[in-house]
Design an enzyme around this catalytic site. Sequence first.
Site, PDB file in Angstrom:
ATOM      1  N   ASP A 250       0.836  -1.199   0.000  1.00  0.00           N
ATOM      2  CA  ASP A 250       0.000   0.000   0.000  1.00  0.00           C
ATOM      3  C   ASP A 250       0.869   1.245   0.000  1.00  0.00           C
ATOM      4  OD1 ASP A 250      -1.951   1.906   0.251  1.00  0.00           O
ATOM      5  OD2 ASP A 250      -2.483   1.398   2.332  1.00  0.00           O
ATOM      6  N   LYS A 257       1.595   7.930   0.384  1.00  0.00           N
ATOM      7  CA  LYS A 257       2.004   7.976   1.790  1.00  0.00           C
ATOM      8  C   LYS A 257       3.378   8.628   1.897  1.00  0.00           C
ATOM      9  CE  LYS A 257      -0.263   3.738   3.436  1.00  0.00           C
ATOM     10  NZ  LYS A 257      -1.136   4.347   4.444  1.00  0.00           N
ATOM     11  N   ASP A 268       0.175  -5.048   4.576  1.00  0.00           N
ATOM     12  CA  ASP A 268      -1.203  -4.604   4.374  1.00  0.00           C
ATOM     13  C   ASP A 268      -2.098  -5.694   3.765  1.00  0.00           C
ATOM     14  OD1 ASP A 268      -2.954  -2.548   4.919  1.00  0.00           O
ATOM     15  OD2 ASP A 268      -2.792  -1.670   2.905  1.00  0.00           O
ATOM     16  N   ASP A 327      -5.714   6.417  -0.618  1.00  0.00           N
ATOM     17  CA  ASP A 327      -5.088   5.636   0.455  1.00  0.00           C
ATOM     18  C   ASP A 327      -6.127   4.936   1.344  1.00  0.00           C
ATOM     19  OD1 ASP A 327      -3.036   4.562   1.914  1.00  0.00           O
ATOM     20  OD2 ASP A 327      -2.566   6.401   3.018  1.00  0.00           O
ATOM     21  N   GLU A 329      -8.001   2.523   0.608  1.00  0.00           N
ATOM     22  CA  GLU A 329      -8.254   1.548  -0.446  1.00  0.00           C
ATOM     23  C   GLU A 329      -8.801   0.225   0.060  1.00  0.00           C
ATOM     24  OE1 GLU A 329      -5.480   1.867   1.038  1.00  0.00           O
ATOM     25  OE2 GLU A 329      -4.880  -0.203   1.395  1.00  0.00           O
ATOM     26  N   ARG A 331     -11.109  -0.577   2.157  1.00  0.00           N
ATOM     27  CA  ARG A 331     -12.581  -0.683   2.167  1.00  0.00           C
ATOM     28  C   ARG A 331     -13.133  -0.878   0.761  1.00  0.00           C
ATOM     29  NH1 ARG A 331     -12.802   5.077   5.116  1.00  0.00           N
ATOM     30  NH2 ARG A 331     -10.804   4.236   5.827  1.00  0.00           N
TER      31      ARG A 331
HETATM   32  N1  BES Z   1      -3.175   0.194   5.221  1.00  0.00           N
HETATM   33  C1  BES Z   1      -3.550   1.423   5.773  1.00  0.00           C
HETATM   34  C2  BES Z   1      -3.808   1.358   7.272  1.00  0.00           C
HETATM   35  C3  BES Z   1      -2.623   1.050   8.134  1.00  0.00           C
HETATM   36  C4  BES Z   1      -1.882   2.063   8.704  1.00  0.00           C
HETATM   37  C5  BES Z   1      -2.283  -0.242   8.391  1.00  0.00           C
HETATM   38  C6  BES Z   1      -0.801   1.764   9.508  1.00  0.00           C
HETATM   39  C7  BES Z   1      -1.194  -0.555   9.199  1.00  0.00           C
HETATM   40  C8  BES Z   1      -0.462   0.447   9.760  1.00  0.00           C
HETATM   41  C9  BES Z   1      -4.829   1.916   5.105  1.00  0.00           C
HETATM   42  O1  BES Z   1      -5.016   1.553   3.790  1.00  0.00           O
HETATM   43  C10 BES Z   1      -4.778   3.396   5.114  1.00  0.00           C
HETATM   44  O2  BES Z   1      -3.912   3.939   4.498  1.00  0.00           O
HETATM   45  N2  BES Z   1      -5.699   4.028   5.823  1.00  0.00           N
HETATM   46  C11 BES Z   1      -5.751   5.440   5.917  1.00  0.00           C
HETATM   47  C12 BES Z   1      -7.175   5.866   5.782  1.00  0.00           C
HETATM   48  C13 BES Z   1      -7.364   7.353   5.607  1.00  0.00           C
HETATM   49  C14 BES Z   1      -6.810   7.799   4.295  1.00  0.00           C
HETATM   50  C15 BES Z   1      -8.818   7.650   5.718  1.00  0.00           C
HETATM   51  C16 BES Z   1      -5.187   5.835   7.268  1.00  0.00           C
HETATM   52  O3  BES Z   1      -5.427   5.140   8.250  1.00  0.00           O
HETATM   53  O4  BES Z   1      -4.481   6.841   7.325  1.00  0.00           O
HETATM   54 ZN    ZN Z   2      -4.086  -0.211   3.202  1.00  0.00          ZN
HETATM   55 MN    MN Z   3      -4.047   2.869   2.426  1.00  0.00          MN
END
Ligand code: BES
Ligand code: ZN
Ligand code: MN
Length: 481
Positions: A250, A257, A268, A327, A329, A331
Amino acid sequence: MTFVESDIDAIAGFEGRVAVFVTPDGRMDPLARRVNRLTKGAIARLIEDAPKAGDAHVLAYPNSMAAKAVDVICLDRKCSVAEARAAGATLAKKRGTDALLVCLNNHNKLDQVALGLALRDYRFDSHKSDAETKDSRTVTMMVNDPEGVSAKAEPLLAVAEGVFFTRDLVNEPANVLTTTEFAERLIAMRGVGLEVDVLEEDKLAELGMGALLSVGQGSDSPSKVVVMRWMGGEDDSAPLALVGKGVVFDTGGISLKPAAGMEDMTMDMGGAGVVAGTMRALALRRAKANVVGLVGLVENMPSGSATRPGDVVTSMKGDTIEVINTDAEGRLVLCDVMHYAQETFKPAAMIDLATLTGAVIIGLGHENAGVFSNDDTICDAFLKAANAENEGAWRLPLGKAYADQLKSRIADVKNVGGRPAGSITAAEFLHRFVQEGTPWIHLDIAGVAHVKSDTAHAPKGATGWGVMALNRLVQNRFEVQ
Ligand code: BES
Ligand code: ZN
Ligand code: MN
């Protein structure tokens, strides 16, 4: 791990580490007594000032023995499952690279000691060029009734194998574990008796999985959905469906990111990893239950063909989704696989697992997964199973006000709900895709799938969190008795 008959000469001649057991009231296991005699009372002297349950004393270079050291572990006869596993884990921690001979003649939780030892003994060293050969790291359990103990430990060690399968997947870097490689490792599980089918991109497009496909479209690795089936239960009983987020890497996509820590996003696919490990455990122990495991395998990359923020995509259910942030993604992947799972299998219950939000780490740290559910009965059963396996899980609320944060100006829904309650709005996004009458649990495992320091069960890195809890839930609620 091998189980052998008691043999004092074998103990005396063993080159490696030997473990023996005593109780908090100073009583020695029969084999500890024999080692005590062999060493002219050294074990007795070591435990002179009353040992406490959980203590581990070390006798280095014991007299009349070839061993490097004897670990003297204090374990109550009537210990809990957690204490028995902890004793096993202690042995795994102490042995380093030495061969280990565990001498425990008489204990009713010997199988749990073996499980604790196996779980903590895991290593991921396939990319270390100086990895010691596995041969030198044998574990031998010297017990009263080797066949009996081995038969009792077998289902537990099957679960441990499921946990290791999950950990190997989660630890694997993304240049090795591509979507194709992941699917191949799942196909190989036909060898343990699972039915495995792979849905390729053309099929996913035909099914209308526009949300899932929008995540993978920026990557050179093809998106896939893999369906695993274990039908060990009654012919006509509806299965439990497990659905996993399998984002093999991811980057965040166009909503890229930051560089710091991005390497961790190899994990991920943790939800898909737990689904796969659980299916493996169920197959290995020939569970009398019907369970289907579905994983959405994609890679979230930025490129000229990647989804843009602001794009609108159409899910298999038909709901249109405004992608505010590429990001968010996970869901988008899950909503299509969850819909497909319900349409195809009419499951008795559905549990999805995903490393879904950073926010759940802010809320619960690395101790507990976030648990969300539309059904108290199944949720309580899961929490009970997780607690029994010492896998942290904490329920968080759902609610209309949270769902309202996802209202889009131009589509049916948007994929982010802003900063407040980020884990809950993510869960509410998924909730839209749960059909009337399907008991559902969403597990946000971002904090527990992979950790930076050792846990009770696992060395740092991938934990395999959830395999044991799900296995127990299946045993308690879905298995024909
Ligand atoms: N894979 C990430 C969540 C994550 C963060 C997993 C840290 C493990 C460690 C997910 O896809 C993500 O990026 N979520 C975002 C959502 C936001 C953009 C609403 C997040 O948590 O920042
Ligand atoms: Zn993710
Ligand atoms: Mn993400």
